[in-house]
Design a protein around this motif. Structure first.
Motif, short mmCIF file in Angstrom:
data_model
loop_
_atom_site.label_atom_id
_atom_site.label_comp_id
_atom_site.label_asym_id
_atom_site.label_seq_id
_atom_site.Cartn_x
_atom_site.Cartn_y
_atom_site.Cartn_z
N ASP A 150 -5.36 0.35 12.70
CA ASP A 150 -6.83 0.44 12.71
C ASP A 150 -7.46 -0.94 12.55
N SER A 159 0.83 -1.20 0.00
CA SER A 159 0.00 0.00 0.00
C SER A 159 0.87 1.25 0.00
N GLY A 160 0.29 2.37 -0.47
CA GLY A 160 1.06 3.62 -0.57
C GLY A 160 2.03 3.56 -1.74
N GLY A 161 3.11 4.35 -1.65
CA GLY A 161 4.09 4.38 -2.74
C GLY A 161 4.81 3.05 -2.87
N TYR A 200 -5.33 -1.41 0.47
CA TYR A 200 -6.55 -1.55 1.27
C TYR A 200 -7.81 -1.56 0.39
N PHE A 245 -11.01 3.59 2.96
CA PHE A 245 -10.58 2.71 4.04
C PHE A 245 -10.47 3.44 5.39
N LYS A 246 -10.23 4.76 5.29
CA LYS A 246 -10.06 5.54 6.53
C LYS A 246 -11.40 5.86 7.20
N ASP A 262 -2.14 1.15 -4.00
CA ASP A 262 -3.20 2.14 -4.17
C ASP A 262 -3.20 3.05 -2.95
N ARG A 263 -3.87 4.19 -3.12
CA ARG A 263 -4.16 5.01 -1.94
C ARG A 263 -5.68 4.99 -1.82
N CYS A 264 -6.16 4.47 -0.70
CA CYS A 264 -7.60 4.22 -0.56
C CYS A 264 -8.16 5.08 0.57
N ASP A 315 4.24 4.95 6.56
CA ASP A 315 3.52 5.29 7.80
C ASP A 315 2.00 5.26 7.62
N GLY A 316 1.49 5.69 6.45
CA GLY A 316 0.05 5.64 6.21
C GLY A 316 -0.46 4.20 6.27
N THR A 317 0.31 3.33 5.65
CA THR A 317 -0.04 1.90 5.64
C THR A 317 -0.08 1.35 7.06
N GLY A 350 4.40 -1.21 3.49
CA GLY A 350 4.26 0.17 3.02
C GLY A 350 4.95 1.15 3.96
P1 ADP Z 1 2.49 5.22 2.80
O1 ADP Z 1 2.06 3.94 3.44
O2 ADP Z 1 3.53 5.02 1.75
O3 ADP Z 1 2.83 6.27 3.83
P2 ADP Z 1 -0.05 6.59 2.35
O4 ADP Z 1 0.18 7.61 3.41
O5 ADP Z 1 -0.62 7.06 1.08
O6 ADP Z 1 1.26 5.78 1.96
O7 ADP Z 1 -1.03 5.48 2.97
C1 ADP Z 1 -1.41 4.34 2.23
C2 ADP Z 1 -2.81 3.94 2.57
O8 ADP Z 1 -2.91 3.58 3.96
C3 ADP Z 1 -3.88 5.02 2.40
O9 ADP Z 1 -4.30 5.17 1.08
C4 ADP Z 1 -5.00 4.50 3.28
O10 ADP Z 1 -5.72 3.47 2.62
C5 ADP Z 1 -4.22 3.90 4.45
N1 ADP Z 1 -4.14 4.90 5.53
C6 ADP Z 1 -3.38 6.02 5.55
N2 ADP Z 1 -3.62 6.75 6.68
C7 ADP Z 1 -4.55 6.06 7.37
C8 ADP Z 1 -5.23 6.30 8.61
N3 ADP Z 1 -4.98 7.39 9.36
N4 ADP Z 1 -6.11 5.38 9.02
C9 ADP Z 1 -6.37 4.29 8.27
N5 ADP Z 1 -5.77 4.02 7.10
C10 ADP Z 1 -4.88 4.88 6.64
#
Ligand code: ADP
Length: 362
Positions: free
Chosen positions: A114, A12-14, A44, A79-80, A74-76, A106-108, A104
């Motif tokens: 969660d 997930s993410g980049g 996600y 899911f949040k 993907d960036r979803c 930090d977002g992942t 992935g």
């Molecule tokens: P990375 O993981 O590379 O930091 P992102 O920040 O785009 O990439 O996060 C990837 C994915 O993780 C998001 O598109 C979303 O689906 C999920 N995500 C990011 N932040 C949250 C959050 N606060 N709560 C739940 N899921 C999240």
């Protein structure tokens, strides 16, 4: 302790080179321990859309050499949301997925924590070229990305040398200057500019002038994409483009600008990334089978270890000055002290390298 029968893996993410090596390791290690594995397609989003495929030993065969991710990313945003999370949990229950390994940044990991809180145990594995996760010394993809930059810069240097030119090269890294800093040093750049520390533009331009006068022909300046200036409307202008123009007008050296952009994300992973991804993937499966969840697999002083995800996310926010009210409430004084010490260590690592880059460019 609940015995897991089936785990899901997602990226997930980049994307980052080495994600496939992690998928392979997770799959083979789980199968070896009698656990079924499914791949969730497109991060996600795949959980929301029930886009799930079985992973066998042969379906991960010969992927260790490939960049990108066979599970796609993907960036979803959905899911949040509470509805998105409910769908994701329902999909796991319907497909008998007992736990998730999420590869992935930090977002992942926020997504993984969660999921755990909603009853689906999850483990995070680092996969990002930027090496921007404070809790770990290393993230999968960083070495490959740096070697790709190095190769590109070496090529630019050859042609700069032939034509007595300077090239300002912008490299990825978001707010983290590590790719720029390390590749700048390793490529023999005359100056390196990163978001973490102030850049002495005047001194750098003076350096280029002096170098030209002493007969130096090819010159490289590496700038991180996270450095910018604001125009009169508050719009961000990439600093590399501005610096190119300033170098040319103030030194008389013909100066080009090159943005390496996503080129740096692709390509066959280096040994370092394949090996680290494999170790981290195996560790993630072992943690789940030991009944642990909500952990992120990290590297510290050359060893693969694991940390509580919330701790890892909080120390990351602390380092990036993004702490919100109450973020530290869940942690003991001792834990907060260890977070502060880690932030200090990271700052020192960057500062020492940055100072060194100035010392050796002269
Ligand atoms: P990375 O993981 O590379 O930091 P992102 O920040 O785009 O990439 O996060 C990837 C994915 O993780 C998001 O598109 C979303 O689906 C999920 N995500 C990011 N932040 C949250 C959050 N606060 N709560 C739940 N899921 C999240």
């Amino acid at each position: 302790m609940k015995k897991f029968k089936k785990i899901g893996v997602l990226t997930s993410g980049g994307d980052a080179p080495g994600m496939n090596a992690a998928i392979r390791a997770i799959t083979r290690s789980a199968l070896d321990q009698g656990v079924e594995v499914v791949g969730i397609i497109g991060g996600y989003s795949g959980l929301l859309e029930e886009n799930i495929i079985p992973l066998t030993s042969s379906s991960v065969s010969n992927i260790i050499t490939h960049g990108g991710t066979i599970l796609y990313s993907d960036r979803c945003l959905e899911f949040k949301t509470p509805e998105g999370m409910a769908k994701a949990v329902a999909t796991c229950k319907k497909h008998n997925i007992d736990a998730i390994v999420a590869i992935g940044g930090d977002g992942t990991f926020r997504g993984a924590t969660d999921l755990t809180l909603h009853g689906i145990p999850a483990i995070g594995v680092t996969g990002t070229i930027d090496n921007d996760i404070t809790a770990t010394d290393y993230t999968v993809g960083f070495d490959t990305a740096m070697n790709t930059v190095l190769d590109a810069v070496d090529r630019l240097r050859d042609t700069c040398e032939s034509h007595a030119r300077c090239d300002v090269v912008e490299v990825m890294g978001r707010d983290c200057g590590q790719i720029a800093l390390m590749t700048g040093i390793a490529s023999g750049a005359i100056a390196v500019c990163i978001p973490e520390l102030p850049f002495d533009e005047k001194a750098a331009i003076e350096e280029i002038k002096n170098a030209k006068e002493s007969g130096k022909r090819g010159m490289i300046v590496v700038v991180s994409e996270g450095v910018y200036e604001l125009d009169e409307n508050g719009k961000k202008i990439p600093y590399g483009e501005l610096l190119r123009e300033r170098i040319e007008t103030q030194t008389g050296v013909e100066t080009k600008f090159a943005r390496l952009a996503h080129v740096v994300r692709g390509g066959s992973p280096t040994l370092r990334d394949r090996l680290t991804a494999t170790k981290m993937g195996c560790e993630a499966v072992d943690l789940l089978l030991e009944g642990k969840s909500n952990r992120v697999v990290i590297e510290e002083d050359g060893y693969i270890k694991n940390l509580d995800i919330l701790y890892a996310l909080t120390v990351d926010r602390m380092y990036k000055n993004k702490l919100k009210d109450g973020d530290l409430d869940k942690f003991s004084a001792e834990e907060i002290k260890s977070m502060e010490a880690l932030c200090e260590k990271r700052r020192k690592e960057i500062k020492d390298l940055y100072d060194m880059s100035w010392e050796i460019c002269r």
